[in-house]
Motif scaffolding. Structure first.
Motif, PDB file in Angstrom:
ATOM      1  N   TYR A 167       0.865  -1.189   0.000  1.00 20.89           N
ATOM      2  CA  TYR A 167       0.000   0.000   0.000  1.00 20.89           C
ATOM      3  C   TYR A 167       0.896   1.232   0.000  1.00 20.89           C
ATOM      4  N   LEU A 168       0.499   2.264  -0.751  1.00 24.26           N
ATOM      5  CA  LEU A 168       1.293   3.487  -0.824  1.00 24.26           C
ATOM      6  C   LEU A 168       0.533   4.718  -0.320  1.00 24.26           C
ATOM      7  N   HIS A 169      -0.697   4.936  -0.796  1.00 26.54           N
ATOM      8  CA  HIS A 169      -1.497   6.102  -0.392  1.00 26.54           C
ATOM      9  C   HIS A 169      -0.672   7.385  -0.546  1.00 26.54           C
ATOM     10  N   LEU A 170      -0.253   7.659  -1.769  1.00 33.80           N
ATOM     11  CA  LEU A 170       0.671   8.769  -2.031  1.00 33.80           C
ATOM     12  C   LEU A 170       0.001  10.138  -2.049  1.00 33.80           C
ATOM     13  N   ALA A 171      -1.274  10.216  -2.406  1.00 35.61           N
ATOM     14  CA  ALA A 171      -1.910  11.519  -2.632  1.00 35.61           C
ATOM     15  C   ALA A 171      -1.770  12.488  -1.461  1.00 35.61           C
ATOM     16  N   PRO A 172      -1.918  12.050  -0.205  1.00 33.37           N
ATOM     17  CA  PRO A 172      -1.747  12.990   0.906  1.00 33.37           C
ATOM     18  C   PRO A 172      -0.329  12.975   1.493  1.00 33.37           C
ATOM     19  N   ASP A 173       0.629  12.384   0.774  1.00 31.51           N
ATOM     20  CA  ASP A 173       1.959  12.151   1.352  1.00 31.51           C
ATOM     21  C   ASP A 173       3.076  12.600   0.397  1.00 31.51           C
ATOM     22  N   PRO A 174       3.319  13.911   0.293  1.00 36.50           N
ATOM     23  CA  PRO A 174       4.350  14.401  -0.640  1.00 36.50           C
ATOM     24  C   PRO A 174       5.753  13.922  -0.309  1.00 36.50           C
ATOM     25  N   LEU A 175       6.065  13.745   0.986  1.00 36.35           N
ATOM     26  CA  LEU A 175       7.411  13.304   1.348  1.00 36.35           C
ATOM     27  C   LEU A 175       7.689  11.907   0.823  1.00 36.35           C
ATOM     28  N   GLN A 176       6.766  10.978   1.059  1.00 32.97           N
ATOM     29  CA  GLN A 176       6.959   9.619   0.559  1.00 32.97           C
ATOM     30  C   GLN A 176       7.073   9.618  -0.962  1.00 32.97           C
ATOM     31  N   VAL A 204     -15.886   7.168   2.286  1.00 29.48           N
ATOM     32  CA  VAL A 204     -15.822   7.563   0.878  1.00 29.48           C
ATOM     33  C   VAL A 204     -14.449   7.238   0.305  1.00 29.48           C
ATOM     34  N   LEU A 205     -14.409   7.005  -0.997  1.00 30.21           N
ATOM     35  CA  LEU A 205     -13.145   6.676  -1.656  1.00 30.21           C
ATOM     36  C   LEU A 205     -13.161   7.181  -3.093  1.00 30.21           C
ATOM     37  N   VAL A 206     -12.104   7.901  -3.458  1.00 30.06           N
ATOM     38  CA  VAL A 206     -11.817   8.215  -4.852  1.00 30.06           C
ATOM     39  C   VAL A 206     -10.480   7.530  -5.140  1.00 30.06           C
ATOM     40  N   PRO A 207     -10.469   6.435  -5.904  1.00 32.08           N
ATOM     41  CA  PRO A 207      -9.253   5.617  -6.037  1.00 32.08           C
ATOM     42  C   PRO A 207      -7.998   6.427  -6.358  1.00 32.08           C
ATOM     43  N   GLY A 208      -7.003   6.308  -5.493  1.00 29.17           N
ATOM     44  CA  GLY A 208      -5.720   6.944  -5.702  1.00 29.17           C
ATOM     45  C   GLY A 208      -5.650   8.413  -5.352  1.00 29.17           C
ATOM     46  N   ALA A 209      -6.803   9.065  -5.203  1.00 30.11           N
ATOM     47  CA  ALA A 209      -6.841  10.509  -4.988  1.00 30.11           C
ATOM     48  C   ALA A 209      -7.139  10.828  -3.528  1.00 30.11           C
ATOM     49  N   GLN A 210      -7.018  12.123  -3.200  1.00 29.66           N
ATOM     50  CA  GLN A 210      -7.387  12.548  -1.854  1.00 29.66           C
ATOM     51  C   GLN A 210      -8.892  12.437  -1.665  1.00 29.66           C
ATOM     52  N   ASP A 228      -6.481   7.430   5.413  1.00 28.37           N
ATOM     53  CA  ASP A 228      -5.305   7.062   4.613  1.00 28.37           C
ATOM     54  C   ASP A 228      -5.175   7.947   3.376  1.00 28.37           C
ATOM     55  N   GLN A 229      -6.308   8.420   2.886  1.00 32.86           N
ATOM     56  CA  GLN A 229      -6.317   9.285   1.700  1.00 32.86           C
ATOM     57  C   GLN A 229      -6.604  10.728   2.077  1.00 32.86           C
ATOM     58  N   GLU A 233      -1.986   9.300 -12.113  1.00 32.43           N
ATOM     59  CA  GLU A 233      -2.516  10.636 -12.438  1.00 32.43           C
ATOM     60  C   GLU A 233      -3.209  11.303 -11.249  1.00 32.43           C
ATOM     61  N   PRO A 234      -4.033  10.577 -10.463  1.00 32.13           N
ATOM     62  CA  PRO A 234      -4.655  11.231  -9.305  1.00 32.13           C
ATOM     63  C   PRO A 234      -3.637  11.789  -8.314  1.00 32.13           C
ATOM     64  N   VAL A 235      -2.535  11.078  -8.123  1.00 27.12           N
ATOM     65  CA  VAL A 235      -1.484  11.559  -7.212  1.00 27.12           C
ATOM     66  C   VAL A 235      -0.821  12.791  -7.799  1.00 27.12           C
ATOM     67  N   ALA A 236      -0.538  12.761  -9.097  1.00 31.79           N
ATOM     68  CA  ALA A 236       0.081  13.915  -9.758  1.00 31.79           C
ATOM     69  C   ALA A 236      -0.796  15.157  -9.625  1.00 31.79           C
ATOM     70  N   VAL A 237      -2.101  14.976  -9.800  1.00 28.35           N
ATOM     71  CA  VAL A 237      -3.039  16.101  -9.668  1.00 28.35           C
ATOM     72  C   VAL A 237      -3.059  16.607  -8.231  1.00 28.35           C
ATOM     73  N   ALA A 238      -3.118  15.682  -7.271  1.00 32.14           N
ATOM     74  CA  ALA A 238      -3.200  16.068  -5.858  1.00 32.14           C
ATOM     75  C   ALA A 238      -1.954  16.815  -5.392  1.00 32.14           C
ATOM     76  N   LEU A 239      -0.785  16.422  -5.918  1.00 27.27           N
ATOM     77  CA  LEU A 239       0.474  16.991  -5.422  1.00 27.27           C
ATOM     78  C   LEU A 239       1.089  18.006  -6.388  1.00 27.27           C
ATOM     79  N   GLY A 240       0.430  18.237  -7.520  1.00 24.95           N
ATOM     80  CA  GLY A 240       0.943  19.215  -8.474  1.00 24.95           C
ATOM     81  C   GLY A 240       2.253  18.798  -9.116  1.00 24.95           C
TER      82      GLY A 240
END
Length: 380
Positions: free
Chosen positions: A94-103, A239-245, A270-271, A353-360
């Motif tokens: 599991y990664l859950h990258l969208a809310p985690d810019p450091l990781q 609620v869940l939006v896959p991969g996104a915040q 987690d998101q 793509e959802p992570v890229a959008v969330a973290l710019g």
């Protein structure tokens, strides 16, 4: 392939990436498994059980990372683990990258290839590697919420099911997916008065057909969410939006309008969480209070029942781990578009793509990244 299983180091995390049975299956297919000592001790999987099936025991996490070609974990790698990853290494967890810019930054810097359990799909558009933990978290949300309602925990002192002559508690579940379905089942089983809010009429119809008059099915709007939240004793955010915040569906004002001693359980933490007042907590200190409302926002809820969670997760992940080990990640990803949907990072490129959008951050499609990665390797 050499597969490494480090011990999880997140607060009160006792799950393990491979059970002895899963390790045995990989070894049966000709692979080598290295397990960090005591990785499964917390849930009754001893080093001896791993060695009996042919796995090797490493004395440190560094030894695992240094020798393994594929790392299989449960939770997202912590910063010091990210720094042990290397360019020719595969990470499956599991990664859950969208809310985690450091990781995200550290994984990109490592140059590794990282596949996220939570975005692997199946032919029906479901998330098969997230589903077992969503089932666990949904069921736990009611168990945790019921405990938090106890007066000694800061709650209002309400019993979910009441007793004869005393009304039952009002439970509101926001989101009717896998987490929501399992939360509803538990809450109804405990004889609470249960309402689900969702924006899919088709899903509401399915839930209504399944639970009948035991469940109040309401279409989710800002107005309906506000109305039901302020009347609730327990609110579960599912609620869940896959991969996104996760979207912030419950505002600070809604929290402030709730009854004193009410409880919110944010399974989407987690998101990033779906309550504006949410912040991640741990099993060591699972709750905090905002405007006299108890918040339970543990970021690894299934870790509370780590034995059950580990076995359920391994049932789902093992076929994919075998495919990655047997074929190598490039062929496995190209053969299975659903597994490819889990690719999040590859050789310094962000492929979610959802992570890229969330973290710019810059996004590169999985196909393009794999082609570019192959070209770079050929040039080297």
């Amino acid at each position: 392939m050499i597969i490494g299983v480090p011990k999880e180091i997140k607060n009160h995390e006792y799950r393990v990436g491979l059970t002895p049975g899963s390790a045995a299956e990989l070894i049966h297919h000709g692979h080598e498994v290295i397990v960090e000592t005591k990785a499964g001790d917390g849930i009754g999987f001893s080093d001896k059980e791993y060695t009996q099936v042919g796995a090797k025991i490493a004395s440190t996490a560094k030894e695992v990372f240094d020798n393994a070609q594929m790392i299989v974990k449960v939770k997202e790698p912590q910063p010091n683990e990210c720094r042990m990853l290397r360019e020719d290494q595969l990470l499956f967890t599991y990664l859950h990258l969208a809310p985690d810019p450091l990781q995200t930054d550290l994984l990109l810097e490592s140059g590794c290839t990282a596949i996220a359990y939570e975005t692997v799909t199946d032919a029906k558009g479901r998330l098969p590697l997230l589903t077992p933990m969503s089932e666990v978290a949904g069921r736990l949300s009611i168990q945790a919420g019921a405990h938090c309602l106890e007066k000694a925990q800061g709650g209002s002192g309400v019993l979910l099911g009441g007793v004869p002559g005393v009304k039952s508690a009002k439970v509101v579940v926001i989101g009717g997916g896998v987490v929501g379905l399992n939360a509803i089942r538990m809450a109804i089983g405990m004889e609470a008065h249960v309402t689900v809010l969702d924006r899919s009429l088709d899903r509401l119809r399915e839930l209504d057909d399944y639970f009948g008059p035991k469940l109040n099915c309401i279409y989710a709007t800002k107005d309906s969410v506000q109305k039901y939240v302020q009347e609730a004793d327990l609110v579960v955010g599912a609620v869940l939006v896959p991969g996104a915040q996760a979207p912030k569906l419950v505002t600070k004002e809604m929290i402030k309008s709730m009854k004193k001693g009410s409880v919110v359980v944010d399974v989407a933490i987690d998101q990033g969480g779906c309550f504006e007042t949410s912040k991640a907590t741990t099993h060591a200190e699972p709750t905090y209070i905002v405007d006299e409302v108890v918040h339970y926002c543990v970021a690894n809820m299934p870790g509370a029942v780590a034995r059950t969670s580990t076995e359920a997760l391994n049932n789902a992940t093992l076929p994919f781990a075998l495919a990655l080990a047997n074929k190598g990640y490039k062929k496995a990803l190209n053969d299975d578009v659903h597994l490819k949907n889990g690719l999040s990072v590859h050789k310094g490129m962000l492929t979610s793509e959802p992570v890229a959008v969330a973290l710019g951050l810059q996004y590169t499609s999985a196909d393009e990244a794999l082609d570019l990665g192959s070209s770079t390797a050929a040039l080297a």
